[in-house]
Design a protein around this motif. Structure first.
Motif, PDB file in Angstrom:
ATOM      1  N   SER A  11       0.855  -1.176   0.000  1.00  0.00           N
ATOM      2  CA  SER A  11       0.000   0.000   0.000  1.00  0.00           C
ATOM      3  C   SER A  11       0.897   1.234   0.000  1.00  0.00           C
ATOM      4  O   SER A  11       1.921   1.269   0.673  1.00  0.00           O
ATOM      5  N   LEU A  12       0.502   2.196  -0.830  1.00  0.00           N
ATOM      6  CA  LEU A  12       1.295   3.414  -0.992  1.00  0.00           C
ATOM      7  C   LEU A  12       1.260   4.225   0.308  1.00  0.00           C
ATOM      8  O   LEU A  12       0.274   4.206   1.030  1.00  0.00           O
ATOM      9  N   HIS A  13       2.330   4.945   0.597  1.00  0.00           N
ATOM     10  CA  HIS A  13       2.458   5.816   1.759  1.00  0.00           C
ATOM     11  C   HIS A  13       2.493   5.054   3.078  1.00  0.00           C
ATOM     12  O   HIS A  13       2.313   5.637   4.127  1.00  0.00           O
ATOM     13  N   SER A  14       2.706   3.741   3.004  1.00  0.00           N
ATOM     14  CA  SER A  14       2.830   3.003   4.259  1.00  0.00           C
ATOM     15  C   SER A  14       4.185   3.343   4.871  1.00  0.00           C
ATOM     16  O   SER A  14       5.197   3.303   4.197  1.00  0.00           O
ATOM     17  N   PRO A  15       4.185   3.706   6.159  1.00  0.00           N
ATOM     18  CA  PRO A  15       5.458   4.079   6.778  1.00  0.00           C
ATOM     19  C   PRO A  15       6.303   2.871   7.176  1.00  0.00           C
ATOM     20  O   PRO A  15       7.435   3.037   7.615  1.00  0.00           O
ATOM     21  N   ILE A  16       5.763   1.670   6.987  1.00  0.00           N
ATOM     22  CA  ILE A  16       6.504   0.476   7.414  1.00  0.00           C
ATOM     23  C   ILE A  16       7.491   0.070   6.317  1.00  0.00           C
ATOM     24  O   ILE A  16       7.087  -0.231   5.193  1.00  0.00           O
ATOM     25  N   PRO A  17       8.781   0.075   6.621  1.00  0.00           N
ATOM     26  CA  PRO A  17       9.781  -0.218   5.586  1.00  0.00           C
ATOM     27  C   PRO A  17       9.541  -1.566   4.908  1.00  0.00           C
ATOM     28  O   PRO A  17       9.766  -1.722   3.710  1.00  0.00           O
ATOM     29  N   GLU A  18       9.039  -2.532   5.673  1.00  0.00           N
ATOM     30  CA  GLU A  18       8.884  -3.881   5.131  1.00  0.00           C
ATOM     31  C   GLU A  18       7.809  -3.949   4.052  1.00  0.00           C
ATOM     32  O   GLU A  18       7.724  -4.937   3.316  1.00  0.00           O
ATOM     33  N   SER A  19       6.945  -2.931   3.957  1.00  0.00           N
ATOM     34  CA  SER A  19       5.912  -3.026   2.922  1.00  0.00           C
ATOM     35  C   SER A  19       6.462  -2.679   1.527  1.00  0.00           C
ATOM     36  O   SER A  19       5.730  -2.735   0.560  1.00  0.00           O
ATOM     37  N   TYR A  20       7.761  -2.313   1.447  1.00  0.00           N
ATOM     38  CA  TYR A  20       8.371  -2.052   0.137  1.00  0.00           C
ATOM     39  C   TYR A  20       9.451  -3.084  -0.133  1.00  0.00           C
ATOM     40  O   TYR A  20      10.193  -3.464   0.766  1.00  0.00           O
ATOM     41  N   ASP A  21       9.532  -3.540  -1.377  1.00  0.00           N
ATOM     42  CA  ASP A  21      10.655  -4.399  -1.744  1.00  0.00           C
ATOM     43  C   ASP A  21      11.069  -4.137  -3.192  1.00  0.00           C
ATOM     44  O   ASP A  21      10.480  -3.315  -3.875  1.00  0.00           O
ATOM     45  N   ASN A  22      12.104  -4.852  -3.618  1.00  0.00           N
ATOM     46  CA  ASN A  22      12.645  -4.665  -4.970  1.00  0.00           C
ATOM     47  C   ASN A  22      12.307  -5.841  -5.875  1.00  0.00           C
ATOM     48  O   ASN A  22      13.061  -6.211  -6.750  1.00  0.00           O
ATOM     49  N   LYS A  23      11.148  -6.449  -5.656  1.00  0.00           N
ATOM     50  CA  LYS A  23      10.834  -7.656  -6.409  1.00  0.00           C
ATOM     51  C   LYS A  23      10.202  -7.388  -7.771  1.00  0.00           C
ATOM     52  O   LYS A  23       9.836  -8.319  -8.480  1.00  0.00           O
ATOM     53  N   GLY A  24      10.066  -6.116  -8.118  1.00  0.00           N
ATOM     54  CA  GLY A  24       9.444  -5.797  -9.399  1.00  0.00           C
ATOM     55  C   GLY A  24      10.372  -6.074 -10.566  1.00  0.00           C
ATOM     56  O   GLY A  24      11.587  -6.052 -10.428  1.00  0.00           O
ATOM     57  N   LYS A  25       9.774  -6.362 -11.737  1.00  0.00           N
ATOM     58  CA  LYS A  25      10.593  -6.566 -12.932  1.00  0.00           C
ATOM     59  C   LYS A  25       9.749  -6.279 -14.166  1.00  0.00           C
ATOM     60  O   LYS A  25       8.536  -6.074 -14.067  1.00  0.00           O
TER      61      LYS A  25
END
Lengths: 213, 713
Positions: free
Chosen positions: B535-549
């Motif tokens: 979810s966008l603007h989530s302050p939790i670092p774990e909600s972002y990763d580099n798994k996109g391609k």
């Protein structure tokens, strides 16, 4: 005896020296005379080559470089393949840069600089017209600041004006008074030497006849 | 003693009488004759030019060991020792083409260059200002080139399946943090820099030099003008504002000052707008440009600007189209760019650059407030080593310090959210360029980057090459790895993210003949490590990763014909197939800024009777994907295709003896309804349907009228 031999040797060396500078003057004069008789761009480039050879042999003369630049530039107006013009002008510019190294602050060099820029316009008048004529005018202004009586400045300025559309402040109506001014300057102009720049008067008259009636 | 004299005299006589002939033929490496070459004995008057068959012949009276020199435009100088002993000499000489030649091969894979000298150049500097539909915006004009997308609601440039942030703008070698004016969502913005500032433009849609980094897709390299030729004062009167500038030139120095005030209020009063503006976009901008020649070959350039802008409008909220939300934007930007270039010796060139930018955008969404501040300071140094014609080497480093600070005040919660980060980025780069003759060149380089925020290192290799296939055509290939730090809105929460990564493969063929250019380019791009989140603007670092391609592949065609007097046109077409799984995407899909087919036709005609240039641009883009939450498949819908015809007329005249241009432009002559996409309400209505809302242009068409006057003394 010794003295007279020394004097004799000295005289020979002197003669050799004289003959060297004599050769320079003769070659330059012959070359300059040929410019107005040359009709094709190939012959004009051969003439440019000749001036370049003289320049290479005479390390402290700026005039051979000046004429090499002049011939290289003139050739561009003599039916040369347009795609080759930029390269030829680069050569003209290189020769003029050499002339400038030997002779700083000379109005004729600035005139030639403006002439080279002017020639660059023919490659692409639409997109270069404005910027290149501005560059050439800057060079002409500099030439006038050194010598306001140089007739070639006014002749080339008139050329610029003639080829500028009326909407940009050009056209025969503005160019003709400039040609006339150039003609007045030519009438009183005295070249510094037999090989100093003295071209343009006939061309100026020709342009006036064609465009200013 | 007498004898000596006689000997001297005799020698002199002898020297002058002994003439010998040198003759031969001068050709290129393939054996074609070179007419007009200068053949001479170095340092003497003796020599000749070659005739149309490349033949030369001359006599010389020189003797002993001499050097024969051959010079010809576009070829390397040739020297050969000759011993002159009285007998005739015959020589066959072949010259190597110079890599300095204007006809020489140029590495063109991925790049479009604007200039007026080299053969490989595609655009002329003036094209950027005179292209209809471009609205004198650099990015607008570049959108007529293949490989770019029409994204009408953004105004930014999107290249080959890449998002707009993947294109970086470089101003005199330094990356620009905020090249566009601050933007309200779905309202197009434009570039900050006036196209008149620059004399050189290289637009690279991929495969660019290791000198440039932090751009996944594309680099726009802008080179500002040197010393202006003369004093100029100019005034502009436009339907959208007023401006004035003055340039003063001294012998070795110049200074320009300019100011612009823009206000779209009066125009919006006359022409009906789709949006409800409370304050129409308005702003002030001031620029200072300084140039100083330093020594014989050095040049100092400095550019400073300050601008502020404001706009305020009522926009339907995405939650409920009937409800209006007030959006108020205040934008403040200062930018300074200073460079010093010099020639250290005939082999070494140096460049030093510094830039500082400070950007503040303050938004108010009804009672909520969002204040964003980005400050960047950069320093760069580069040395170029010219080892003869064969090898050019450049290397250097860039350091960037960046501060990001965002305060978000949520009225309902009476709560302040503050995020901030500092990133120190350092990069080293080195690149060598080999040019073998005028027909083969290759470039090999690498770039090493470190970011303190991500605490990671990356190494990006780059390679490109070009081969001349005939006098008028060439083949070029480029490959490279490109890294970019994820966007601020992600790293501010998740500094542990990795660089996003792209690999480019580009194959290019270009034919230039009789002022006509044909160019075809095929490419493949492989994206890795793209940022994904739940979810966008989530302050939790774990909600972002580099798994996109993702990937992008396609073909771009370009044709330009300059051979017709007073008429000039170009056609560009791009086909792209791209999919990516990034951001919130549940699966791989084509992003909403991509149209599979893009076609542009640009024509310019100078009508001398009315002293006017008339330009027409036709733009076609096939439908763009959008996601309809009422449908099962993700991003499976397409908007209607985009067709636009724009016209501009530049009328050249003089007002009180001052050179004047009257410029008029109008878009959407076909009177079409453009739809860029759809937004849907986040929650279904009573019938269980998510309600769509079309994203449309600000007005059906934009009309612009301006008068530009150059005052001369």
């Amino acid at each position: 005896m010794k003295k007279s031999i020394l004097a004799f040797v000295f005289a020979i060396v002197m003669m050799a020296g004289f003959s060297q500078s004599d050769k320079y003057l003769q070659s330059m004069k012959a070359g300059i005379e040929e410019i107005s008789e040359t009709e094709t761009h190939t012959d004009m480039l051969a003439l440019a080559n000749r001036f370049e050879r003289i320049a290479g042999a005479e390390n402290d003369q700026w005039l051979p470089w000046y004429y090499a630049a002049y011939c290289n530039t003139l050739a561009c107006f003599m039916g040369m393949d347009i795609s080759k013009v930029d390269q030829q002008l680069e050569k003209a510019q290189a020769a003029l840069d050499k002339a400038r190294e030997l002779e700083e602050e000379n109005d004729e060099i600035e005139v030639m600089q403006g002439f080279i820029y002017q020639a660059g316009i023919i490659v692409d008048p639409q997109s270069r017209g404005y910027s290149y004529s501005t560059k050439s005018n800057t060079a002409f202004t500099k030439a006038k600041s050194i010598n306001p009586d140089n007739p070639r400045v006014y002749f080339l300025e008139a050329q610029n004006l003639l080829n500028t559309p009326a909407a940009y402040g050009g056209g025969p109506a503005v160019a003709c008074p400039k040609y006339k001014l150039a003609a007045e300057k030519f009438a009183t102009f005295k070249p510094e030497s037999k090989i100093a720049p003295a071209w343009g008067e006939e061309m100026n008259e020709g342009m006036m006849e064609q465009n200013c009636k | 003693m007498k004898r000596i004299v006689i000997i001297i005299l005799f020698n002199l006589l002898f020297l002058h009488s002994q003439a010998q002939q040198l003759s031969g033929r001068v050709t290129d490496r393939k054996g074609n004759p070179l007419p007009g070459a200068n053949v001479l004995i170095e340092g003497s008057y003796d020599g000749a030019s070659t005739d149309e068959n490349g033949l030369f012949s001359f006599k010389t009276k020189l003797s002993g060991e001499q050097s024969l020199l051959v010079r010809f435009v576009g070829f390397r100088e040739y020297r050969q020792p000759v011993s002159l002993d009285g007998s005739d000499i015959k020589l066959d000489i072949s010259l190597a083409e110079s890599s300095q030649s204007l006809d020489a091969v140029v590495i063109t894979a991925g790049s479009f260059e604007a200039g007026d000298r080299k053969k490989a150049v595609v655009l002329k500097p003036l094209d950027i200002v005179t292209t209809a539909g471009g609205l004198a915006d650099i990015y607008g004009a570049l959108q007529t080139l293949p490989g770019t997308q029409v994204v009408g609601e953004e105004g930014k440039i999107f290249v080959r399946g890449g998002d707009s942030y993947e294109t970086k703008t470089f101003f005199d070698g330094l990356p620009v943090e905020k090249p566009y004016y601050a933007q309200i969502p779905d309202i197009p913005t434009r570039g900050r820099f006036s196209p008149w500032l620059f004399s050189g433009t290289v637009f690279s849609s991929g495969g660019y030099s290791a000198e440039y980094g932090q751009a996944l897709s594309s680099a726009l390299i802008l080179e500002s003008e040197g010393l202006p030729e003369q004093d100029v004062t100019s005034i502009s009167l436009m339907t959208v504002g007023l401006g004035a500038s003055h340039t003063k030139r001294w012998k070795k120095t110049s200074l320009s000052l300019s100011g612009n005030y823009s206000n779209l209020g009066p125009y919006f009063g006359l022409v009906e707008q789709e949006f409800e503006w409370e304050i129409a976009p308005r702003g002030f901008e001031g620029n200072v440009i300084f140039r100083q020649q330093a020594g014989k070959n050095g040049l100092i350039k400095a550019y400073g600007s300050y601008g502020n802008g404001r706009n305020k409008l009522l926009n339907p909220t995405t939650a409920n189209p009937d409800e209006l939300q007030q959006i108020d934007l205040k934008d403040n930007n200062s930018y300074l760019n200073a460079t010093y270039t010099d020639i250290l010796s005939d082999k070494w060139l140096s460049y030093a650059g510094f830039a500082y930018s400070n950007d503040r955008s303050d938004y108010a969404f009804d009672e909520d407030r969002l204040d964003e501040m980005v400050r960047v300071a950069q320093g760069k140094y580069r040395l170029t080593y010219l080892a003869g014609e064969l090898l050019k080497l450049k290397f250097g480093g860039i350091f960037q310090h960046k501060q990001y600070d965002q305060k978000f005040f949520v009225f309902d919660e009476n709560q302040n959210y503050h995020t901030a980060f500092t990133d120190n980025q350092s990069a080293l780069f080195a690149e060598s360029e080999f040019t073998i003759g005028s027909s083969f060149a290759f470039r090999l380089g690498g770039r090493l980057e470190y970011s303190s925020l991500l605490d990671r290192i990356n190494l990006a290799p780059r390679f490109s090459t070009a081969l001349k296939t005939s006098d008028n055509s060439q083949l070029s290939f480029a490959w490279g790895i490109f890294y970019q730090t994820p966007e601020d809105e992600f790293v501010r929460f998740a500094p542990g993210l990795n660089y996003e990564k792209a690999a480019h493969y580009i194959l290019n063929y270009q034919l230039t003949k009789n002022k006509k250019i044909f160019r075809v380019e095929a490419y493949y791009k492989d994206y890795r490590n793209l940022v994904k989140f739940d979810s966008l603007h989530s302050p939790i670092p774990e909600s972002y990763d580099n798994k996109g391609k993702g990937y992008a592949r396609g073909i771009d065609l370009f044709w330009r014909d300059n051979s017709i007097t007073r008429f000039d046109y170009w056609l560009s077409y791009g086909y792209i197939d791209t999919k990516r799984d990034y951001l919130f995407f549940p699966e791989e899909a084509t992003p909403d800024f991509v149209s599979d087919h893009n076609f542009r036709a640009v024509g310019k005609y100078f009508v001398s009777q009315i002293n006017s240039q008339v330009g027409l641009t036709y733009t076609f883009a096939s439908g763009r994907p959008y996601n309809d939450p009422n449908k099962k498949d993700f991003m499976d819908e397409r908007t209607i295709a985009y067709h636009d015809v724009s016209l501009n007329i530049s009328y050249l005249t003089s007002l009180w003896d001052n050179f004047t241009v009257v410029y008029f432009s109008i878009g959407n002559l076909l009177d079409r309804e453009h739809v860029f996409g759809y937004n849907y309400s986040p929650n279904p209505n009573e019938q269980g349907i998510y309600e769509p809302m079309a994203v449309k242009p600000m007005a059906k068409r934009f009309i612009f009228l301006g008068v530009f006057i150059s005052l001369t003394e």
